[in-house]
Structure formats: C-alpha cells, structure tokens
Design a protein around this motif. Structure first.
Motif, mmCIF file in Angstrom:
data_model
loop_
_atom_site.group_PDB
_atom_site.id
_atom_site.type_symbol
_atom_site.label_atom_id
_atom_site.label_comp_id
_atom_site.label_asym_id
_atom_site.label_seq_id
_atom_site.Cartn_x
_atom_site.Cartn_y
_atom_site.Cartn_z
ATOM 1 N N ILE A 17 0.841 11.811 -3.315
ATOM 2 C CA ILE A 17 0.039 12.666 -2.429
ATOM 3 C C ILE A 17 -0.217 11.968 -1.099
ATOM 4 C CG2 ILE A 17 -2.232 13.721 -2.093
ATOM 5 C CD1 ILE A 17 -2.245 14.199 -5.174
ATOM 6 N N TYR A 18 -0.719 10.730 -1.173
ATOM 7 C CA TYR A 18 -1.032 9.998 0.052
ATOM 8 C C TYR A 18 0.223 9.684 0.851
ATOM 9 C CZ TYR A 18 -5.933 9.336 -1.163
ATOM 10 O OH TYR A 18 -7.251 9.530 -1.444
ATOM 11 N N HIS A 19 1.290 9.286 0.161
ATOM 12 C CA HIS A 19 2.527 8.952 0.866
ATOM 13 C C HIS A 19 3.067 10.164 1.619
ATOM 14 C CE1 HIS A 19 6.749 7.839 1.469
ATOM 15 N NE2 HIS A 19 6.253 6.620 1.588
ATOM 16 N N ASP A 20 3.122 11.306 0.962
ATOM 17 C CA ASP A 20 3.615 12.522 1.606
ATOM 18 C C ASP A 20 2.718 12.937 2.769
ATOM 19 O OD1 ASP A 20 5.657 12.570 -0.214
ATOM 20 O OD2 ASP A 20 4.813 14.190 -1.429
ATOM 21 N N PHE A 21 1.401 12.842 2.574
ATOM 22 C CA PHE A 21 0.468 13.219 3.629
ATOM 23 C C PHE A 21 0.635 12.308 4.839
ATOM 24 C CE2 PHE A 21 -3.530 13.054 5.904
ATOM 25 C CZ PHE A 21 -3.808 14.399 6.080
ATOM 26 N N ILE A 22 0.728 11.015 4.603
ATOM 27 C CA ILE A 22 0.852 10.059 5.704
ATOM 28 C C ILE A 22 2.161 10.281 6.457
ATOM 29 C CG2 ILE A 22 1.162 7.614 6.258
ATOM 30 C CD1 ILE A 22 -0.852 7.036 3.997
ATOM 31 N N CYS A 26 0.252 11.549 9.672
ATOM 32 C CA CYS A 26 -0.167 10.365 10.441
ATOM 33 C C CYS A 26 0.673 9.142 10.061
ATOM 34 C CB CYS A 26 -1.652 10.098 10.249
ATOM 35 S SG CYS A 26 -2.189 10.079 8.534
ATOM 36 N N PRO A 27 1.957 9.121 10.447
ATOM 37 C CA PRO A 27 2.837 8.002 10.070
ATOM 38 C C PRO A 27 2.393 6.648 10.631
ATOM 39 C CG PRO A 27 3.948 9.509 11.583
ATOM 40 C CD PRO A 27 2.642 10.126 11.220
ATOM 41 N N GLU A 28 1.585 6.646 11.673
ATOM 42 C CA GLU A 28 1.116 5.375 12.249
ATOM 43 C C GLU A 28 0.165 4.628 11.316
ATOM 44 O OE1 GLU A 28 -1.899 8.447 13.280
ATOM 45 O OE2 GLU A 28 0.278 8.391 13.385
ATOM 46 N N LYS A 29 -0.394 5.297 10.319
ATOM 47 C CA LYS A 29 -1.334 4.659 9.392
ATOM 48 C C LYS A 29 -0.654 4.087 8.158
ATOM 49 C CE LYS A 29 -5.298 7.278 10.924
ATOM 50 N NZ LYS A 29 -6.459 8.044 10.555
ATOM 51 N N LEU A 30 0.660 4.276 8.047
ATOM 52 C CA LEU A 30 1.391 3.799 6.869
ATOM 53 C C LEU A 30 1.277 2.285 6.707
ATOM 54 C CD1 LEU A 30 3.177 4.504 4.478
ATOM 55 C CD2 LEU A 30 5.165 4.250 5.969
ATOM 56 N N LYS A 31 1.318 1.553 7.808
ATOM 57 C CA LYS A 31 1.258 0.093 7.715
ATOM 58 C C LYS A 31 -0.083 -0.387 7.144
ATOM 59 C CE LYS A 31 0.035 -0.265 12.563
ATOM 60 N NZ LYS A 31 0.502 -0.641 13.881
ATOM 61 N N TYR A 32 -1.151 0.394 7.332
ATOM 62 C CA TYR A 32 -2.468 0.003 6.838
ATOM 63 C C TYR A 32 -2.651 0.262 5.342
ATOM 64 C CZ TYR A 32 -3.475 -0.013 11.823
ATOM 65 O OH TYR A 32 -3.438 -0.261 13.164
ATOM 66 N N VAL A 33 -1.929 1.215 4.812
ATOM 67 C CA VAL A 33 -2.107 1.588 3.402
ATOM 68 C C VAL A 33 -0.936 1.172 2.520
ATOM 69 C CG1 VAL A 33 -3.611 3.522 3.965
ATOM 70 C CG2 VAL A 33 -1.164 3.898 3.766
ATOM 71 N N LYS A 34 0.063 0.541 3.092
ATOM 72 C CA LYS A 34 1.283 0.191 2.357
ATOM 73 C C LYS A 34 0.991 -0.661 1.118
ATOM 74 C CE LYS A 34 5.690 -0.276 3.995
ATOM 75 N NZ LYS A 34 6.602 -0.668 5.026
ATOM 76 N N ASN A 51 -8.255 6.610 1.225
ATOM 77 C CA ASN A 51 -8.872 7.835 1.726
ATOM 78 C C ASN A 51 -9.673 7.556 2.992
ATOM 79 O OD1 ASN A 51 -9.179 10.657 1.202
ATOM 80 N ND2 ASN A 51 -11.317 10.249 0.735
ATOM 81 N N ASN A 52 -10.402 6.470 2.994
ATOM 82 C CA ASN A 52 -11.209 6.101 4.153
ATOM 83 C C ASN A 52 -10.320 5.761 5.350
ATOM 84 O OD1 ASN A 52 -13.582 5.650 5.510
ATOM 85 N ND2 ASN A 52 -13.673 3.507 4.941
ATOM 86 N N ILE A 53 -9.216 5.056 5.117
ATOM 87 C CA ILE A 53 -8.298 4.697 6.202
ATOM 88 C C ILE A 53 -7.670 5.951 6.809
ATOM 89 C CG2 ILE A 53 -6.093 3.586 6.724
ATOM 90 C CD1 ILE A 53 -6.875 1.452 4.603
ATOM 91 N N ILE A 54 -7.237 6.851 5.965
ATOM 92 C CA ILE A 54 -6.549 8.050 6.445
ATOM 93 C C ILE A 54 -7.500 9.003 7.155
ATOM 94 C CG2 ILE A 54 -5.303 10.125 5.749
ATOM 95 C CD1 ILE A 54 -4.131 8.506 3.454
#
Length: 108
Positions: A17-22, A26-34, A51-54
C-alpha cells in the motif's frame, strides 16, 4: 482448496500500500521510508512512522480515515501500560482522541 487458503489474508499489506502510494503520489519521499519498507514484517511503530513521513504535511486531512484492528489496539494499550502513560499522553503520542482511548479501554 489451496488457492482459497492463499487468498485468506491476516490484514492489510502495508508495504505494498505504502509503496504504491509513494510511487504514484510522492516519489520524493521514497528515500525516507525505504528502510521501513525493506523489512520483512512492518511493526506498528514502523507503520506509524511511515504514515507520519508520508502525510506530515496533510496531517489533519489524514486523521479522518484511520482505522485500527484489535491487534493494533492491544499494542497501543500495551504501550500505555509499558510506559505508564495517561490517556491524554497516549492520545497525543499516537495522534488520537482521548475519547477513543477511553472507549477502547472500556471495550477491551
């Protein structure tokens, strides 16, 4: 019969869910949640951190759509016991309503 067993799921697949949403929103946030998404199983704290990061910039909008299963509710209430928090402190920590915490304690 085997296909039916594979379909049964114990809960939402947060990683997907989070991967698809990011990727889409918001692909720029992928590095923060990887590092959270690379884990085999995401814990409650991992899910809340991602959830908080996104949704940090849209926090008030996001609060409307939260839902919790029994396991998550028990983890939150155990967290309260472990750290000896009041309902208000717990509500602030998890960004919930004090009334929600009180209701969960009555029910469970």
């Amino acid at each position: 019969m085997e296909k039916q067993e594979q379909i049964i799921n114990t809960g939402p697949d947060y990683k997907r869910i989070y991967h698809d949403f990011i990727e889409s929103k918001c692909p720029e946030k992928l590095k923060y949640v990887k590092r959270y998404l690379s884990k085999e199983i995401m814990s409650l704290s991992d899910i809340l951190k991602v959830n908080n990061i996104i949704f940090y910039d849209r926090l008030s909008e996001n609060q409307k759509f939260k839902s919790y299963n029994k396991q998550t509710i028990f983890e939150i209430l155990d967290y309260q016991k472990r750290y000896k928090l009041s309902n208000s402190q717990l509500a602030r920590h998890f960004k919930l309503s004090r009334n929600t915490i009180a209701k969960w304690k009555r029910i469970f």
